[in-house]
Design a protein around this motif. Structure first.
Motif, PDB file in Angstrom:
ATOM      1  N   ALA A   1      -7.315 -15.036   1.642  1.00  0.00           N
ATOM      2  CA  ALA A   1      -6.247 -14.936   2.647  1.00  0.00           C
ATOM      3  C   ALA A   1      -5.044 -14.186   2.078  1.00  0.00           C
ATOM      4  O   ALA A   1      -4.467 -13.309   2.740  1.00  0.00           O
ATOM      5  N   VAL A   2      -4.675 -14.504   0.843  1.00  0.00           N
ATOM      6  CA  VAL A   2      -3.532 -13.827   0.221  1.00  0.00           C
ATOM      7  C   VAL A   2      -3.824 -12.332   0.110  1.00  0.00           C
ATOM      8  O   VAL A   2      -2.979 -11.491   0.455  1.00  0.00           O
ATOM      9  N   ARG A   3      -5.033 -12.025  -0.340  1.00  0.00           N
ATOM     10  CA  ARG A   3      -5.413 -10.612  -0.477  1.00  0.00           C
ATOM     11  C   ARG A   3      -5.373  -9.881   0.871  1.00  0.00           C
ATOM     12  O   ARG A   3      -4.869  -8.755   0.969  1.00  0.00           O
ATOM     13  N   GLN A   4      -5.887 -10.523   1.921  1.00  0.00           N
ATOM     14  CA  GLN A   4      -5.877  -9.891   3.243  1.00  0.00           C
ATOM     15  C   GLN A   4      -4.445  -9.676   3.749  1.00  0.00           C
ATOM     16  O   GLN A   4      -4.136  -8.653   4.356  1.00  0.00           O
ATOM     17  N   ALA A   5      -3.589 -10.643   3.506  1.00  0.00           N
ATOM     18  CA  ALA A   5      -2.190 -10.527   3.948  1.00  0.00           C
ATOM     19  C   ALA A   5      -1.506  -9.370   3.235  1.00  0.00           C
ATOM     20  O   ALA A   5      -0.757  -8.591   3.847  1.00  0.00           O
ATOM     21  N   VAL A   6      -1.768  -9.252   1.930  1.00  0.00           N
ATOM     22  CA  VAL A   6      -1.171  -8.173   1.140  1.00  0.00           C
ATOM     23  C   VAL A   6      -1.657  -6.805   1.640  1.00  0.00           C
ATOM     24  O   VAL A   6      -0.867  -5.867   1.812  1.00  0.00           O
ATOM     25  N   ILE A   7      -2.949  -6.716   1.922  1.00  0.00           N
ATOM     26  CA  ILE A   7      -3.520  -5.447   2.404  1.00  0.00           C
ATOM     27  C   ILE A   7      -2.947  -5.067   3.775  1.00  0.00           C
ATOM     28  O   ILE A   7      -2.592  -3.907   4.020  1.00  0.00           O
ATOM     29  N   ALA A   8      -2.797  -6.066   4.634  1.00  0.00           N
ATOM     30  CA  ALA A   8      -2.231  -5.792   5.968  1.00  0.00           C
ATOM     31  C   ALA A   8      -0.787  -5.312   5.851  1.00  0.00           C
ATOM     32  O   ALA A   8      -0.360  -4.388   6.564  1.00  0.00           O
ATOM     33  N   ALA A   9      -0.033  -5.943   4.950  1.00  0.00           N
ATOM     34  CA  ALA A   9       1.358  -5.522   4.735  1.00  0.00           C
ATOM     35  C   ALA A   9       1.411  -4.091   4.208  1.00  0.00           C
ATOM     36  O   ALA A   9       2.256  -3.287   4.618  1.00  0.00           O
ATOM     37  N   ARG A  10       0.504  -3.772   3.285  1.00  0.00           N
ATOM     38  CA  ARG A  10       0.455  -2.421   2.734  1.00  0.00           C
ATOM     39  C   ARG A  10       0.214  -1.395   3.833  1.00  0.00           C
ATOM     40  O   ARG A  10       0.901  -0.363   3.893  1.00  0.00           O
ATOM     41  N   GLU A  11      -0.755  -1.703   4.721  1.00  0.00           N
ATOM     42  CA  GLU A  11      -1.092  -0.715   5.753  1.00  0.00           C
ATOM     43  C   GLU A  11       0.090  -0.443   6.670  1.00  0.00           C
ATOM     44  O   GLU A  11       0.417   0.706   6.967  1.00  0.00           O
ATOM     45  N   VAL A  12       0.779  -1.525   7.097  1.00  0.00           N
ATOM     46  CA  VAL A  12       1.893  -1.298   8.027  1.00  0.00           C
ATOM     47  C   VAL A  12       3.073  -0.635   7.315  1.00  0.00           C
ATOM     48  O   VAL A  12       3.761   0.218   7.892  1.00  0.00           O
ATOM     49  N   GLY A  13       3.295  -0.992   6.063  1.00  0.00           N
ATOM     50  CA  GLY A  13       4.390  -0.376   5.304  1.00  0.00           C
ATOM     51  C   GLY A  13       4.179   1.122   5.127  1.00  0.00           C
ATOM     52  O   GLY A  13       5.099   1.931   5.357  1.00  0.00           O
ATOM     53  N   LEU A  14       2.950   1.486   4.751  1.00  0.00           N
ATOM     54  CA  LEU A  14       2.652   2.907   4.580  1.00  0.00           C
ATOM     55  C   LEU A  14       2.717   3.655   5.919  1.00  0.00           C
ATOM     56  O   LEU A  14       3.167   4.807   5.985  1.00  0.00           O
ATOM     57  N   SER A  15       2.300   2.969   6.997  1.00  0.00           N
ATOM     58  CA  SER A  15       2.369   3.601   8.329  1.00  0.00           C
ATOM     59  C   SER A  15       3.804   3.865   8.755  1.00  0.00           C
ATOM     60  O   SER A  15       4.105   4.909   9.354  1.00  0.00           O
ATOM     61  N   ILE A  16       4.700   2.913   8.472  1.00  0.00           N
ATOM     62  CA  ILE A  16       6.111   3.142   8.826  1.00  0.00           C
ATOM     63  C   ILE A  16       6.653   4.328   8.038  1.00  0.00           C
ATOM     64  O   ILE A  16       7.311   5.213   8.592  1.00  0.00           O
ATOM     65  N   ALA A  17       6.358   4.344   6.739  1.00  0.00           N
ATOM     66  CA  ALA A  17       6.833   5.464   5.919  1.00  0.00           C
ATOM     67  C   ALA A  17       6.341   6.795   6.494  1.00  0.00           C
ATOM     68  O   ALA A  17       7.106   7.765   6.614  1.00  0.00           O
ATOM     69  N   LYS A  18       5.070   6.826   6.866  1.00  0.00           N
ATOM     70  CA  LYS A  18       4.522   8.071   7.439  1.00  0.00           C
ATOM     71  C   LYS A  18       5.176   8.398   8.783  1.00  0.00           C
ATOM     72  O   LYS A  18       5.460   9.568   9.076  1.00  0.00           O
ATOM     73  N   SER A  19       5.440   7.368   9.600  1.00  0.00           N
ATOM     74  CA  SER A  19       6.136   7.600  10.870  1.00  0.00           C
ATOM     75  C   SER A  19       7.520   8.189  10.641  1.00  0.00           C
ATOM     76  O   SER A  19       8.057   8.928  11.472  1.00  0.00           O
ATOM     77  N   MET A  20       8.130   7.853   9.500  1.00  0.00           N
ATOM     78  CA  MET A  20       9.452   8.388   9.152  1.00  0.00           C
ATOM     79  C   MET A  20       9.358   9.827   8.640  1.00  0.00           C
ATOM     80  O   MET A  20      10.377  10.435   8.300  1.00  0.00           O
ATOM     81  N   GLY A  21       8.137  10.336   8.521  1.00  0.00           N
ATOM     82  CA  GLY A  21       7.951  11.683   7.998  1.00  0.00           C
ATOM     83  C   GLY A  21       7.834  11.713   6.484  1.00  0.00           C
ATOM     84  O   GLY A  21       7.908  12.775   5.859  1.00  0.00           O
ATOM     85  N   GLU A  22       7.656  10.541   5.902  1.00  0.00           N
ATOM     86  CA  GLU A  22       7.559  10.437   4.448  1.00  0.00           C
ATOM     87  C   GLU A  22       6.104  10.550   3.994  1.00  0.00           C
ATOM     88  O   GLU A  22       5.176  10.421   4.794  1.00  0.00           O
ATOM     89  N   ASN A  23       5.930  10.752   2.705  1.00  0.00           N
ATOM     90  CA  ASN A  23       4.598  10.889   2.137  1.00  0.00           C
ATOM     91  C   ASN A  23       4.426   9.903   0.975  1.00  0.00           C
ATOM     92  O   ASN A  23       4.569  10.268  -0.192  1.00  0.00           O
ATOM     93  N   PRO A  24       4.127   8.647   1.297  1.00  0.00           N
ATOM     94  CA  PRO A  24       4.029   7.642   0.228  1.00  0.00           C
ATOM     95  C   PRO A  24       2.804   7.853  -0.643  1.00  0.00           C
ATOM     96  O   PRO A  24       1.707   8.077  -0.120  1.00  0.00           O
ATOM     97  N   ILE A  25       2.999   7.818  -1.962  1.00  0.00           N
ATOM     98  CA  ILE A  25       1.845   7.963  -2.854  1.00  0.00           C
ATOM     99  C   ILE A  25       1.855   6.916  -3.965  1.00  0.00           C
ATOM    100  O   ILE A  25       2.902   6.551  -4.480  1.00  0.00           O
ATOM    101  N   SER A  26       0.677   6.469  -4.309  1.00  0.00           N
ATOM    102  CA  SER A  26       0.525   5.522  -5.411  1.00  0.00           C
ATOM    103  C   SER A  26       1.059   6.143  -6.702  1.00  0.00           C
ATOM    104  O   SER A  26       0.730   7.276  -7.031  1.00  0.00           O
ATOM    105  N   THR A  27       1.867   5.371  -7.437  1.00  0.00           N
ATOM    106  CA  THR A  27       2.486   5.893  -8.660  1.00  0.00           C
ATOM    107  C   THR A  27       1.443   6.398  -9.656  1.00  0.00           C
ATOM    108  O   THR A  27       1.626   7.434 -10.294  1.00  0.00           O
ATOM    109  N   THR A  28       0.355   5.667  -9.796  1.00  0.00           N
ATOM    110  CA  THR A  28      -0.676   6.049 -10.764  1.00  0.00           C
ATOM    111  C   THR A  28      -1.845   6.771 -10.110  1.00  0.00           C
ATOM    112  O   THR A  28      -2.722   7.290 -10.800  1.00  0.00           O
ATOM    113  N   GLY A  29      -1.882   6.736  -8.789  1.00  0.00           N
ATOM    114  CA  GLY A  29      -3.045   7.289  -8.090  1.00  0.00           C
ATOM    115  C   GLY A  29      -4.245   6.358  -8.071  1.00  0.00           C
ATOM    116  O   GLY A  29      -5.318   6.737  -7.620  1.00  0.00           O
TER     117      GLY A  29
END
Lengths: 234, 234, 234
Positions: free
Chosen positions: A202-230
């Motif tokens: 459950a914790v893992r699923q919650a974290v993944i869901a948060a990641r998806e929406v966070g990255l989507s907002i950044a992209k909606s803002m015109g940003e290009n979020p990238i993993s620091t290490t890839g």
């Protein structure tokens, strides 16, 4: 110029976040008292960095699991070199310098991996951390229940974190431990940080869901979020 | 574009730290009360900057020794323009504007020298200050005992400062006045700041020992610390 | 790369300050309690940004005048991406998502205009805000008296703000509401912020006088202050 010979206190660095690991074999007794250490803490290990807190604290958590060391303090300066978040100062202690040196080495080794879930972009960052079993560093730094699954969800600027928090709590049956915001629980950083516990999947699923929406907002803002290490690891 | 004619409140700037000196001849009485000044403080002098605190406060200490002015307040914003430390706002006061103007001028003149012991590098900074005889500005800003030798030792990121503090206290017989860290005594800066007093030669030796270990750690990290002005003075 | 389809929570951005507007239709009940919302606050609107606080709060003030929404909280992280000031997080709430969405849209629309009186320069910034009639957002964020004329005067580094404050209070018969400095009333920003009220023409004159002296100091420092949008409005 010849490369300088590292001094005895120097353990190593990590490629990300200006992270440095140091040790003191036998800390000065006056300093020890001012730092709030007790008499048995002769040797201390230090993890210090400009950018990141979750990555280093998660890594220190692995270190204290594997060594005979104690987490004395976790402090969060307002830093990230002009970014929206924190740096970190972790003090580990033990009677013996070989224990803290080992703990600092393990922390440095694990920090890089954790930066895989730190997604930077021009306007801010999205950051996730997950462990199936929290230990003493996470307990000290984030009040994580020891031995249980634990997740950290961060969004910056803070508004992104509000939506990430809401999404995480709706995505799975997890318990909210803490909600930190610019004026409460952070060092005036521009972040919302939530910590969660519960069943590990459950914790893992919650974290993944948060990641998806966070990255989507950044992209909606015109940003290009990238993993620091890839290399995302969750 | 013609160079603008400076306004009457403007005293001057220093090349380092975006430091500006200003005066107000007869401060508004409502503002005076809100700033915590008392009625005799008609004229105020202002030293304000983005980067540095020790350099400016040490300089103001020379100014109050030489003029009939009082240090009303010393405040430390979390600043340095994305760096790890503080900026500074110093308010001086007197009945007469010529006194505070003189004090501001002396402060500006002395600030540049003090930047000689501020060593910047990509990951942080190492900063030292030393005086054989502390006065009222250092007392107000750092609780220095008046008339005694006094040293300030700063390392950033904070972990560097921990080792510098330990080294200083072991190097000579000095008394530790204060230990400030990201969560206590700083404005959430990423620094350890210690202040020391004692016999003047002991304080100087402790400061020098701290400088050597701080610069060595920076070099071990692959950094290239350099004196801001190129003129170390301790 | 195709432009991503904005997610439902996304309302829009503003060109300045990394400002983003977001909505949550039905906020998670556990999160709602942790955020200090009450049960009627099902829908929330979020304005979040890295740079600026006055511009966004002034804009939100127009939004709550025009919609059936409440300002739940205003938080000021220490931010501006390495600059001297704050970012901002504003939470609006209502029973109905259409109300908060409208409020967020109005806030975003008004924010750009307000950046016209934010004058940036290498060493700091001078920032002014004026309204003839303050409402609930300004009351929440700055203790503005509702329905009265209200002005915000900001100078950074903080010393510039001291002189601006003094000039404003001498320029017209206005009442000083608050004086905030690096160690009190700000999030350790390098600013003096004063807020004033009174007769609308007096408030406007005080704000204009503060602007002139603030820009003059910046120019005396060799700086080149320019309006963020190029369109001053006061």
């Amino acid at each position: 110029m010849n490369k300088p010979v590292p001094i005895t206190e120097f353990v190593g660095t990590v490629k990300y976040g200006d992270t440095v690991g140091l040790v003191i074999t036998n800390v000065d007794s006056v300093l020890r008292d001012k730092m709030g250490l007790d008499k048995s803490h002769r040797a201390i290990g230090i993890i210090s960095n400009r950018t990141g807190a979750g990555s280093q604290i998660m890594a220190a958590d692995e270190a204290v699991k594997a060594t005979n060391t104690k987490v004395v303090s976790v402090e969060l300066p307002r830093d990230t070199k002009g970014g929206a978040g924190h740096g970190c100062l972790i003090i580990l202690a033990s009677e013996d310098v070989s224990d803290v040196r080992k703990a600092v080495e393990i922390t440095l080794d694990n920090t890089e991996r954790n930066f895989g879930e730190v997604y930077g972009f021009e306007a801010g960052h999205v950051e996730l951390h997950y462990t199936a079993r929290a230990s003493l560093a996470l307990n000290k730094g984030f009040e994580a229940p020891i031995g249980k699954a634990f997740g950290i969800i961060v969004g910056a600027p803070a508004g992104i974190g509000v939506v990430m928090a809401d999404t995480a709590l709706k995505a799975a049956n997890v318990e909210l431990i803490n909600y930190s915001s610019p004026s409460q629980g952070t060092s005036y950083s521009n972040e919302i940080i939530i910590t969660i516990t519960g069943d590990s999947e459950a914790v893992r699923q919650a974290v993944i869901a948060a990641r998806e929406v966070g990255l989507s907002i950044a992209k909606s803002m015109g940003e290009n979020p990238i993993s620091t290490t890839g290399k995302p690891y969750i």
